[in-house]
Write a protein that holds these residues in place. Structure first.
Motif, short mmCIF file in Angstrom:
data_model
loop_
_atom_site.label_atom_id
_atom_site.label_comp_id
_atom_site.label_asym_id
_atom_site.label_seq_id
_atom_site.Cartn_x
_atom_site.Cartn_y
_atom_site.Cartn_z
N ASP A 25 32.07 36.13 49.50
CA ASP A 25 33.38 36.08 50.06
C ASP A 25 34.35 35.03 49.43
OD1 ASP A 25 34.96 35.08 52.63
OD2 ASP A 25 35.20 37.24 52.10
N LEU A 26 35.17 35.28 48.85
CA LEU A 26 36.19 34.10 48.48
C LEU A 26 36.63 33.00 49.23
CD1 LEU A 26 37.61 32.76 46.35
CD2 LEU A 26 39.38 34.37 46.45
N ARG A 31 36.11 27.67 51.58
CA ARG A 31 35.70 27.12 52.99
C ARG A 31 34.70 26.27 52.71
NH1 ARG A 31 35.15 31.09 56.37
NH2 ARG A 31 32.76 31.01 56.13
N ASP A 32 33.63 26.72 52.60
CA ASP A 32 32.35 25.89 52.47
C ASP A 32 32.08 24.78 51.42
OD1 ASP A 32 31.38 27.77 54.37
OD2 ASP A 32 30.15 29.05 53.18
N TYR A 59 37.78 27.75 40.81
CA TYR A 59 37.79 28.93 41.55
C TYR A 59 38.31 30.27 40.85
CZ TYR A 59 35.81 26.76 45.92
OH TYR A 59 35.07 26.35 46.85
N ALA A 60 39.52 29.83 40.24
CA ALA A 60 40.41 30.97 39.54
C ALA A 60 39.69 31.43 38.57
CB ALA A 60 41.61 30.58 39.39
N ARG A 65 33.58 36.28 37.75
CA ARG A 65 32.16 36.38 37.60
C ARG A 65 31.25 36.44 38.90
NH1 ARG A 65 29.18 35.83 32.78
NH2 ARG A 65 27.14 35.39 33.18
N LEU A 66 31.84 35.56 39.86
CA LEU A 66 31.33 35.43 41.05
C LEU A 66 31.36 36.81 41.91
CD1 LEU A 66 32.55 31.89 42.09
CD2 LEU A 66 30.18 32.76 41.65
N ALA A 67 32.71 37.34 41.72
CA ALA A 67 33.00 38.42 42.33
C ALA A 67 32.18 39.73 41.94
CB ALA A 67 34.50 38.92 42.45
N ALA A 68 31.85 39.77 40.73
CA ALA A 68 31.06 40.75 40.08
C ALA A 68 29.47 40.32 40.37
CB ALA A 68 31.23 40.65 38.64
N GLY A 69 29.08 39.37 41.17
CA GLY A 69 27.88 39.27 41.47
C GLY A 69 26.78 38.74 40.31
N ARG A 70 27.62 38.30 39.46
CA ARG A 70 26.68 37.61 38.15
C ARG A 70 26.40 36.38 38.32
NH1 ARG A 70 31.02 39.65 34.57
NH2 ARG A 70 29.92 38.70 32.84
N VAL A 71 26.41 35.79 39.66
CA VAL A 71 25.98 34.44 39.57
C VAL A 71 25.14 34.04 40.70
CG1 VAL A 71 26.80 32.06 40.08
CG2 VAL A 71 28.21 33.85 38.79
#
Lengths: 182, 414
Positions: A25-26, A31-32, A59-60, A65-71
């Motif tokens: 979740d972006l 936040r974290d 972040y941008a 890549r993060l959103a694609a779950g590849r990390v």
């Protein structure tokens, strides 16, 4: 966030098809981690607004890549992106300062203002080190990573991390001794 | 952990904790990510359009000019006369044929053959801007952009290198002006499936584009070019090799003109045009308050005349003195000039976060060019002498790279 790439138990995996349990979740990622990332960038570049920009850009650029779950490890990935962008910023500033030096005699108002009240000689000396050494030092002594974790974070052999850390510490030690002599 | 390490950790933690990001920062970061995503989607959706445009342009070029893929310079709306000869008509350097120049034993990876000298077909009056191995030209009034948002009243704003700062609150596309960004293309970047075309003899790949926005990947020169705005198209036609790329390209050593003479300094001997005056400089007293004049007057910068500067200073350049970038202003684009700096000092031009290589060998000297693409396309060299010392040599070339290449190949141990 630790469960980003946790595989769902009991589900068979087809070749080349990873099953992603939870996409990050972006807002939660921001936040974290944004505070520690801004601090990391600030230590590297010494400019707060630049540090915030560096983190926003990290972040941008990593988000697809993060959103694609590849990390596997979002924080580690973001941290590396921040360090890389901080290095780019240093290179860019080097060029800019060279141009400024051609056109100016004496300090700029910004230089003078920024120099006031600076007593952390080690941190200032650190920023004069080559970027690869800075990356190792901040991960080791600010992020408190072990040598092995630092190596994994930077994608470097353990020996390279050790040698860069040793060279950085030697340089800082010489710098302090030079200050004491002077 | 020894005392130094403990002090370092303490100072790093204390210093970092001084930074307390504002409460609105998460929202600003979120907005920036969203904007970036929107822009990505626009770019991706524009690729088919660009393919069609390039296909149409190629068809027109073939039909209209009897073959070839090189875009016509007359396509530039404001193109008047052609300022310089096209690269294909300029002669290559003469072979060495036993001269004392010697020859490089190895060349940089990006160019296996000596390229033709020369520059792009540029609209008269446009000013060349070098960035690493690439040179583009921009109209008068263009500026090198700072980290502030582009000024829409400026006709062309050129950003050299990726802009990590100043991106928060800028509009996606500034109204009015043309914005150009040159940045390094990471090695190994895939161009698979991207439409290719040739400009000034250089193969480019169109990453995305629309009628007013384009991004070109140029793997052979290691650069990525983005341009948006009304002058984007004519600007892209000016792309060519920089003097740095020409100087460092592999191939035969150039002929050393008889009119040149040799200068010896810091354990090096180098040939330079006899018309260049030799000046001595020192960087002593350098500090954050006073930058060392290792390039007095800007040896390859604005307004300087060709000169040979021998810098005997011993003080380290403090490249990391604090200087907040957001405060800097745009700077006008100014043409480069010829020149040479030799600095055997401990740091000098070699300071800063510069990476080097691939190194070449000339007459037994190991020469490592800086990879950081600096403004004015200066060729910054780290030279390893036989005694293990590192000497900085900076070569400026305002024209074609031929002069810098000749100077480079004349380097000898003294």
């Amino acid at each position: 966030m630790d469960a980003v790439l946790t595989l769902r138990a009991g589900r068979p995996l087809a070749d080349h098809h990873w099953v992603v349990a939870d996409r990050p979740d972006l807002d939660a990622l921001i936040r974290d981690h944004h505070v520690r990332l801004v601090r990391l960038a600030f230590v590297c570049c010494g400019d707060r607004s630049a540090a915030e920009d560096i983190v926003a850009d990290a972040y941008a650029r990593t988000w697809p890549r993060l959103a694609a779950g590849r990390v596997d490890e979002p924080l580690a990935y973001l941290r590396r992106a921040v360090l890389n962008r901080a290095s780019s910023w240093r290179r860019h500033r080097f060029v800019v300062r060279r141009e400024e030096s051609r056109r100016r005699v004496g300090p700029s108002p910004e230089d003078a203002a920024t120099n006031l009240g600076d007593h952390d000689r080690l941190v200032e000396a650190l920023r004069r080190l080559p970027a690869p050494q800075v990356q190792v030092v901040v991960l080791r002594y600010l992020e408190d990573l072990s040598e092995a974790e630092t190596a994994r974070q930077l994608g470097l052999p353990l020996g390279t991390v050790k040698s860069r850390a040793a060279r950085a510490l030697d340089a800082l030690r010489r710098e302090l001794e030079g200050d004491a002599d002077g | 952990m020894d005392d130094l390490e403990r002090d370092l950790a303490t100072q790093l933690h204390r210093r970092s904790e001084e930074v307390a990001p504002g409460e609105d920062l998460p929202a600003r970061i979120r907005a920036h990510v969203d904007r970036h995503q929107r822009r990505r989607r626009v770019m991706q959706s524009a690729v088919p359009t660009l393919c069609l445009l390039i296909g149409a342009a190629t068809f027109v070029a073939v039909v209209g000019h009897g073959g070839g893929t090189r875009p016509s310079p007359s396509a530039a709306p404001s193109a008047g006369s052609v300022g310089r000869a096209p690269s294909t008509t300029r002669p290559s350097p003469a072979p060495t044929s036993g001269s004392s120049n010697g020859a490089a034993s190895a060349g940089p990876a990006f160019a296996a053959q000596t390229p033709a000298f020369g520059q792009s077909q540029t609209t008269a009056g446009w000013v060349p801007v070098d960035y690493g191995n690439v040179q583009v030209s921009v109209p008068p009034g263009a500026v090198i952009g700072s980290n502030a948002c582009p000024d829409p009243s400026v006709p062309v704003t050129v950003h050299l290198g990726r802009q990590p700062t100043g991106v928060f609150n800028c509009p996606l596309e500034p109204a009015g002006g043309t914005t150009v960004t040159l940045e390094s293309l990471p090695a190994g970047t895939s161009t698979s499936g991207l439409p290719a075309h040739t400009v000034n003899g250089i193969k480019e790949f169109s990453n995305f584009g629309s009628p007013a926005t384009a991004e070109e990947l140029v793997p052979s020169l290691g650069v990525e070019v983005q341009a948006s705005g009304p002058l984007a198209s004519p600007f892209l036609l000016t792309l060519t090799r920089s003097p740095r790329a020409v100087a460092l390209a592999g191939g035969q050593a150039p002929h050393l003109p008889r009119s040149w003479h040799r200068v010896t300094f810091g354990g090096l001997s180098v040939a330079v045009p006899a018309t260049w005056p030799v000046q001595h400089a020192t960087d002593e007293g350098a500090s954050c308050e006073r930058q060392p004049p290792w390039e007095p007057g800007g040896v390859t910068g604005a307004g300087s005349r060709p000169a040979v500067i021998l810098d005997a200073g011993q003080s380290p350049l403090p490249p990391s003195c604090p200087a907040p970038l957001p405060a800097e202003a745009d700077q006008p684009v100014e043409p480069a000039t010829d020149g040479l700096v030799i600095d055997p000092g401990p740091i000098g031009p070699l300071s800063g976060a510069i990476s080097y290589g691939p190194c070449i060998s000339i007459a037994g000297i190991r020469i490592c060019p800086a990879n950081d693409p600096g403004r004015y396309g200066e060729l910054i060299l780290r030279i390893h002498t036989t005694g293990g010392k590192k000497i900085a040599v900076v070569i400026g070339d305002a024209v074609s790279g031929e002069t810098a290449r000749t100077i480079l190949y004349s380097l000898r141990s003294a």
